[in-house]
Design a protein around this motif. Structure first.
Motif, PDB file in Angstrom:
ATOM      1  N   ASP A 179       0.633  -1.012   0.123  1.00 35.88           N
ATOM      2  CA  ASP A 179       0.286  -0.150   0.418  1.00 35.88           C
ATOM      3  C   ASP A 179       1.055   1.395  -0.189  1.00 35.88           C
ATOM      4  N   VAL A 180       1.965   1.627   0.776  1.00 32.54           N
ATOM      5  CA  VAL A 180       2.618   2.355   0.460  1.00 32.54           C
ATOM      6  C   VAL A 180       3.744   2.571   0.146  1.00 32.54           C
ATOM      7  N   ALA A 181       4.085   1.580  -0.606  1.00 28.31           N
ATOM      8  CA  ALA A 181       5.051   1.678  -1.779  1.00 28.31           C
ATOM      9  C   ALA A 181       4.042   1.899  -3.298  1.00 28.31           C
ATOM     10  N   ALA A 182       2.931   1.581  -3.236  1.00 27.15           N
ATOM     11  CA  ALA A 182       1.991   2.062  -4.352  1.00 27.15           C
ATOM     12  C   ALA A 182       1.915   4.132  -4.054  1.00 27.15           C
ATOM     13  N   ASP A 183       1.632   4.260  -2.805  1.00 29.46           N
ATOM     14  CA  ASP A 183       1.489   5.368  -2.684  1.00 29.46           C
ATOM     15  C   ASP A 183       2.505   6.495  -2.878  1.00 29.46           C
ATOM     16  N   ILE A 184       3.609   5.910  -2.421  1.00 29.05           N
ATOM     17  CA  ILE A 184       5.495   6.693  -2.875  1.00 29.05           C
ATOM     18  C   ILE A 184       5.237   6.677  -4.492  1.00 29.05           C
ATOM     19  N   ALA A 185       4.920   4.964  -5.609  1.00 27.89           N
ATOM     20  CA  ALA A 185       5.150   5.789  -6.420  1.00 27.89           C
ATOM     21  C   ALA A 185       4.304   6.377  -7.387  1.00 27.89           C
ATOM     22  N   GLU A 186       3.361   6.457  -6.705  1.00 25.49           N
ATOM     23  CA  GLU A 186       2.428   8.056  -7.210  1.00 25.49           C
ATOM     24  C   GLU A 186       3.371   9.558  -7.486  1.00 25.49           C
ATOM     25  N   ALA A 187       3.400   9.649  -6.327  1.00 26.87           N
ATOM     26  CA  ALA A 187       4.100  10.675  -5.819  1.00 26.87           C
ATOM     27  C   ALA A 187       5.772  11.003  -6.272  1.00 26.87           C
ATOM     28  N   ILE A 188       6.274   9.720  -6.948  1.00 26.57           N
ATOM     29  CA  ILE A 188       7.537   9.667  -7.443  1.00 26.57           C
ATOM     30  C   ILE A 188       7.128  10.544  -8.630  1.00 26.57           C
ATOM     31  N   VAL A 189       5.900  10.208  -9.276  1.00 26.28           N
ATOM     32  CA  VAL A 189       5.706  10.688 -10.305  1.00 26.28           C
ATOM     33  C   VAL A 189       5.438  12.150 -10.903  1.00 26.28           C
ATOM     34  N   ALA A 190       4.095  11.923  -9.657  1.00 26.75           N
ATOM     35  CA  ALA A 190       4.136  13.952  -8.938  1.00 26.75           C
ATOM     36  C   ALA A 190       4.850  14.551  -9.077  1.00 26.75           C
ATOM     37  N   GLU A 191       6.308  13.727  -8.518  1.00 28.14           N
ATOM     38  CA  GLU A 191       6.867  15.169  -8.374  1.00 28.14           C
ATOM     39  C   GLU A 191       8.186  15.571  -9.135  1.00 28.14           C
ATOM     40  N   GLY A 192       7.554  15.040 -10.496  1.00 28.51           N
ATOM     41  CA  GLY A 192       8.856  15.288 -11.355  1.00 28.51           C
ATOM     42  C   GLY A 192       9.466  14.318 -12.221  1.00 28.51           C
ATOM     43  N   HIS A 193       9.617  12.800 -11.862  1.00 30.25           N
ATOM     44  CA  HIS A 193       9.828  11.722 -11.676  1.00 30.25           C
ATOM     45  C   HIS A 193       9.471  10.993 -13.681  1.00 30.25           C
ATOM     46  N   SER A 194      10.432  10.781 -14.881  1.00 33.85           N
ATOM     47  CA  SER A 194       9.684  10.302 -15.921  1.00 33.85           C
ATOM     48  C   SER A 194       8.559   8.842 -15.229  1.00 33.85           C
ATOM     49  N   GLU A 195       9.429   8.043 -14.150  1.00 30.25           N
ATOM     50  CA  GLU A 195       8.366   6.975 -13.953  1.00 30.25           C
ATOM     51  C   GLU A 195       9.419   6.398 -12.708  1.00 30.25           C
ATOM     52  N   VAL A 196       9.087   5.528 -11.799  1.00 32.19           N
ATOM     53  CA  VAL A 196       9.817   4.682 -11.126  1.00 32.19           C
ATOM     54  C   VAL A 196      10.853   3.915 -11.284  1.00 32.19           C
ATOM     55  N   ALA A 197      11.648   3.730 -11.104  1.00 34.47           N
ATOM     56  CA  ALA A 197      12.766   3.489 -10.808  1.00 34.47           C
ATOM     57  C   ALA A 197      12.553   1.510 -10.027  1.00 34.47           C
ATOM     58  N   PHE A 198      13.067   1.935  -8.345  1.00 35.79           N
ATOM     59  CA  PHE A 198      12.777   1.518  -7.691  1.00 35.79           C
ATOM     60  C   PHE A 198      12.412   1.507  -6.068  1.00 35.79           C
ATOM     61  N   ILE A 199      11.684   1.050  -5.936  1.00 37.28           N
ATOM     62  CA  ILE A 199      10.543   1.338  -4.089  1.00 37.28           C
ATOM     63  C   ILE A 199      11.111  -0.077  -3.273  1.00 37.28           C
ATOM     64  N   ILE A 200      11.741   0.906  -2.543  1.00 39.01           N
ATOM     65  CA  ILE A 200      12.253  -0.695  -1.365  1.00 39.01           C
ATOM     66  C   ILE A 200      11.529  -0.059  -0.029  1.00 39.01           C
ATOM     67  N   VAL A 201      10.561  -0.785   0.666  1.00 37.47           N
ATOM     68  CA  VAL A 201       9.447  -0.038   2.075  1.00 37.47           C
ATOM     69  C   VAL A 201      10.055  -1.608   2.292  1.00 37.47           C
ATOM     70  N   GLY A 202      10.450  -1.712   4.083  1.00 35.20           N
ATOM     71  CA  GLY A 202      11.351  -2.431   4.776  1.00 35.20           C
ATOM     72  C   GLY A 202      11.164  -2.527   6.293  1.00 35.20           C
ATOM     73  N   SER A 203      10.152  -3.451   6.094  1.00 33.24           N
ATOM     74  CA  SER A 203       9.115  -2.598   7.824  1.00 33.24           C
ATOM     75  C   SER A 203       9.331  -4.461   8.894  1.00 33.24           C
ATOM     76  N   GLY A 204       9.874  -3.518  10.529  1.00 34.26           N
ATOM     77  CA  GLY A 204      10.428  -4.510  10.902  1.00 34.26           C
ATOM     78  C   GLY A 204      11.314  -5.006  10.260  1.00 34.26           C
ATOM     79  N   PRO A 205      10.782  -6.556  10.213  1.00 29.17           N
ATOM     80  CA  PRO A 205      12.495  -7.538  10.420  1.00 29.17           C
ATOM     81  C   PRO A 205      12.762  -7.682   8.406  1.00 29.17           C
ATOM     82  N   ASN A 206      11.262  -6.670   7.756  1.00 30.20           N
ATOM     83  CA  ASN A 206      12.223  -7.337   5.918  1.00 30.20           C
ATOM     84  C   ASN A 206      13.021  -5.526   6.259  1.00 30.20           C
ATOM     85  N   GLY A 207      13.154  -4.743   7.095  1.00 30.41           N
ATOM     86  CA  GLY A 207      14.221  -3.610   6.817  1.00 30.41           C
ATOM     87  C   GLY A 207      15.474  -4.266   6.883  1.00 30.41           C
TER      88      GLY A 207
END
Length: 373
Positions: A179-207
């Motif tokens: 869910d968080v990654a989807a919001d970040i993807a939208e924000a990356i493009v909204a803030e001027g990037h042409s596309e998303v290259a990568f998104i890492i959202v590592g919470s708790g043990p996933n970090g």
């Protein structure tokens, strides 16, 4: 509208410098198929197909682009038409590899590392020798960013900073990393990037997994969350920035270890200047962590170069004795990881200046505490 490439004179200078470097290396020339090297040299975003497209850059003489006639339109957005480069188009039934060899004027050839085997093998057969990689010829040109590239990296850095400023609003317990990654993807493009290259959202043990992407794990109060994000900003230069967040006040031991990491990242940035080696920057971060018993938690290199590609030279790693030069751009991103528990990373892109380092990322480095609402 944001320009998709630099001005023509930028590419004219790059072609001249690359040809000179090929000559100094004792080569007849370079053969560059679609990829980052081609984009660097002429601003072309052409793609690789079974039909050969190649820039032929002799050490002496004029460059030529060999291109299928049905792909001619792909050159229009590049600097090729304005550069006055000879274009030799071909149709099915003709031999484009013969066109390449004829345009070279010699057998000692270097090819881009992105050249597919389906093109390398027939070219090799005609040349009668195996080409070498053009990486050694182009390495320094691509590592030393010019003014236009530095400006692009600054804009990319500012754009991803604006995204990180919005991340706390996305980190709500009960939402998933996806869910968080989807919001970040939208924000990356909204803030001027042409596309998303990568998104890492590592919470708790996933970090604790440096290359975790995102999952259906739900965020929880008390989580430490690593957010590493980036993407290309026109004309294609990448951002890459990591910040670490805490949902609610962190455990005191977590806060202590994070403070050590923050000191390590700052120590590495502080040592950057011309003449210092890449491995010395790596050691600066590693030594701070080692002094606090956290060396084993730092499991990757301190950084990587960045530009048209997210990962390129110089690599900031033990064993790389390359002296830094003004204009080099790379990440400084030490991390600490505790399997099954949590992890943290702090990453900025820095540019080597005459007397130190300029960071293109300026969001706070402290552990960002998000209310556990």
């Amino acid at each position: 509208m944001t320009l998709s490439r630099f001005s023509t004179d930028v590419y004219a200078h790059r072609l001249s410098a690359a040809a000179a470097a090929a000559g100094e290396a004792g080569l007849a020339g370079l053969v560059i198929t679609p990829g980052y090297d081609l984009r660097y040299l002429v601003g072309s975003r052409a793609q690789t197909f079974e039909r050969l497209t190649a820039l032929v850059l002799p050490a002496q003489g004029e460059p030529t682009v060999v291109v299928p006639r049905l792909e001619l339109a792909a050159l229009k957005e590049s600097a090729v038409p304005e550069l006055g480069v000879t274009v030799r188009d071909w149709v099915d039934g003709e031999d484009p590899y013969r066109m390449v060899v004829d345009a070279l004027g010699g057998q000692a050839v270097a090819v881009t590392d992105a050249m597919p085997a389906l093109h390398l093998l027939p070219l090799t057969e005609l040349l009668g020798v195996v080409p070498v990689l053009a990486t050694d010829v182009l390495r320094r040109l691509r590592m030393i960013k010019d003014g236009a590239e530095i400006d692009a990296l600054r804009k990319a850095g500012a754009a991803i900073d604006r995204v990180h400023a919005r991340v706390p609003e996305f980190l709500v317990p009960g939402r998933t990393e996806a869910d968080v990654a989807a919001d970040i993807a939208e924000a990356i493009v909204a803030e001027g990037h042409s596309e998303v290259a990568f998104i890492i959202v590592g919470s708790g043990p996933n970090g604790a997994d440096p290359h975790h992407e995102c999952s259906d794990r739900e965020l929880q109060a008390g989580d430490i969350v690593v957010v590493d994000i980036g993407g290309p900003y026109q004309p294609g230069y990448n951002s890459d920035c990591t910040r670490t967040y805490s949902i609610g006040e962190p455990d005191p031991e977590v806060a202590r270890r994070y403070a050590v990491l923050q000191r390590a990242q700052q120590a590495a940035v502080d040592v950057v200047r011309p003449g210092v080696t890449a491995e010395q920057v790596d050691a600066a971060a590693r030594d701070v962590l080692a002094a606090e018993g956290l060396a084993e938690g730092f499991v990757h290199r301190t950084g990587h170069g960045i530009g048209l590609s997210v990962h390129e030279e110089p690599y900031i790693v033990a064993g790389n004795n390359l002296p830094l030069e003004v204009g080099m751009a790379f990440s400084v991103e030490p991390g600490v990881y505790f399997p099954g528990q949590w992890g943290a990373r702090i990453e900025d892109i820095v540019i080597v200046t005459a007397d130190g380092a300029e960071s293109v990322n300026n969001q706070p480095h402290e552990l960002v505490v998000v209310p556990a609402r």
